[in-house]
Design an enzyme around this catalytic site. Structure first.
Site, PDB file in Angstrom:
ATOM      1  N   SER A 131       0.847  -1.122   0.068  1.00 57.12           N
ATOM      2  CA  SER A 131       0.204  -0.068   0.083  1.00 57.12           C
ATOM      3  C   SER A 131       0.874   1.138  -0.358  1.00 57.12           C
ATOM      4  O   SER A 131       2.078   1.353   0.291  1.00 57.12           O
ATOM      5  CB  SER A 131      -0.759  -0.088   1.260  1.00 57.12           C
ATOM      6  OG  SER A 131      -1.505   1.302   1.574  1.00 57.12           O
ATOM      7  N   TYR A 172      -1.777  -0.843  10.708  1.00 51.14           N
ATOM      8  CA  TYR A 172      -1.856  -1.186   9.239  1.00 51.14           C
ATOM      9  C   TYR A 172      -0.625  -1.009   8.593  1.00 51.14           C
ATOM     10  O   TYR A 172       0.015  -1.430   7.838  1.00 51.14           O
ATOM     11  CB  TYR A 172      -3.024  -0.335   8.700  1.00 51.14           C
ATOM     12  CG  TYR A 172      -3.371  -0.793   7.144  1.00 51.14           C
ATOM     13  CD1 TYR A 172      -3.756  -1.890   6.670  1.00 51.14           C
ATOM     14  CD2 TYR A 172      -2.733   0.289   6.424  1.00 51.14           C
ATOM     15  CE1 TYR A 172      -4.052  -2.003   5.361  1.00 51.14           C
ATOM     16  CE2 TYR A 172      -3.007   0.020   4.848  1.00 51.14           C
ATOM     17  CZ  TYR A 172      -3.707  -1.170   4.673  1.00 51.14           C
ATOM     18  OH  TYR A 172      -3.889  -1.323   3.253  1.00 51.14           O
TER      19      TYR A 172
END
Length: 174
Positions: free
Chosen positions: A30, A43
């Site tokens: 990401s 995350y």
């Protein structure tokens, strides 16, 4: 913090790939593995870990002179899957940087894989932010994040999540 399935899958297939000097390893991370934001530290840490694993493995494969094994790192910006529903950057910026459609990310990722591209960031501005992060002092990056609204972009998402959890707890109490 690398997802254990990625490590296990790689360990399962890598010996045969090395033996045959053939294969392609794809790591989907990401943009939050390249630069972080407040509120989703766990995350971000897992995505930083996935990128670190990918980079280390890339070096290992290159050091073994196995040029038939390709690697692609995929780092998309916010993808409109509902996972981070409510995440918002500054409203004036959002029209220029909307959440990405999943189909677009798949198309871009497949193009990168099929052309043996080492890394794909979508949209391309992610490359620029990553370069700026490497060059500019931390305080300048903080100013840029604040300007974009990226410093607190997860706060609406976290507030919605908290409200949902509180509503679920209230229902359980009834």
């Amino acid at each position: 913090i690398v997802p254990p399935d990625h490590c296990r899958t790689t360990k399962a297939f890598l010996p045969k790939m090395l033996e045959l000097n053939h294969g392609h390893i794809v790591t989907v991370a990401s943009s939050l593995g390249l630069f972080s934001t407040a509120g989703v530290e766990d995350y971000c840490a897992s995505k930083f870990g996935a990128i670190g694993f990918h980079e280390s493995l890339s070096h290992e494969i290159k050091a073994s002179d196995k040029d038939g094994i390709k690697m692609t790192l995929v780092c998309p910006y916010l993808v409109d899957t509902g996972m981070f529903k409510g995440c918002r950057i500054r409203k004036e910026i959002e029209p220029f940087l909307p959440p990405l459609k999943p189909e677009f990310c798949v198309t871009q990722s497949m193009r990168a894989i099929l052309t043996d591209q080492a890394m794909i960031c979508t949209p391309r501005i992610v490359y620029m932010v990553n370069i700026m992060k490497s060059i500019l002092p931390f305080e300048a990056i903080v100013c840029m994040y604040r300007f974009l609204g990226a410093d607190k972009c997860m706060y609406p998402f976290l507030a919605q999540r908290k409200e949902l959890m509180n509503n679920n707890e209230a229902k359980e109490d009834i």
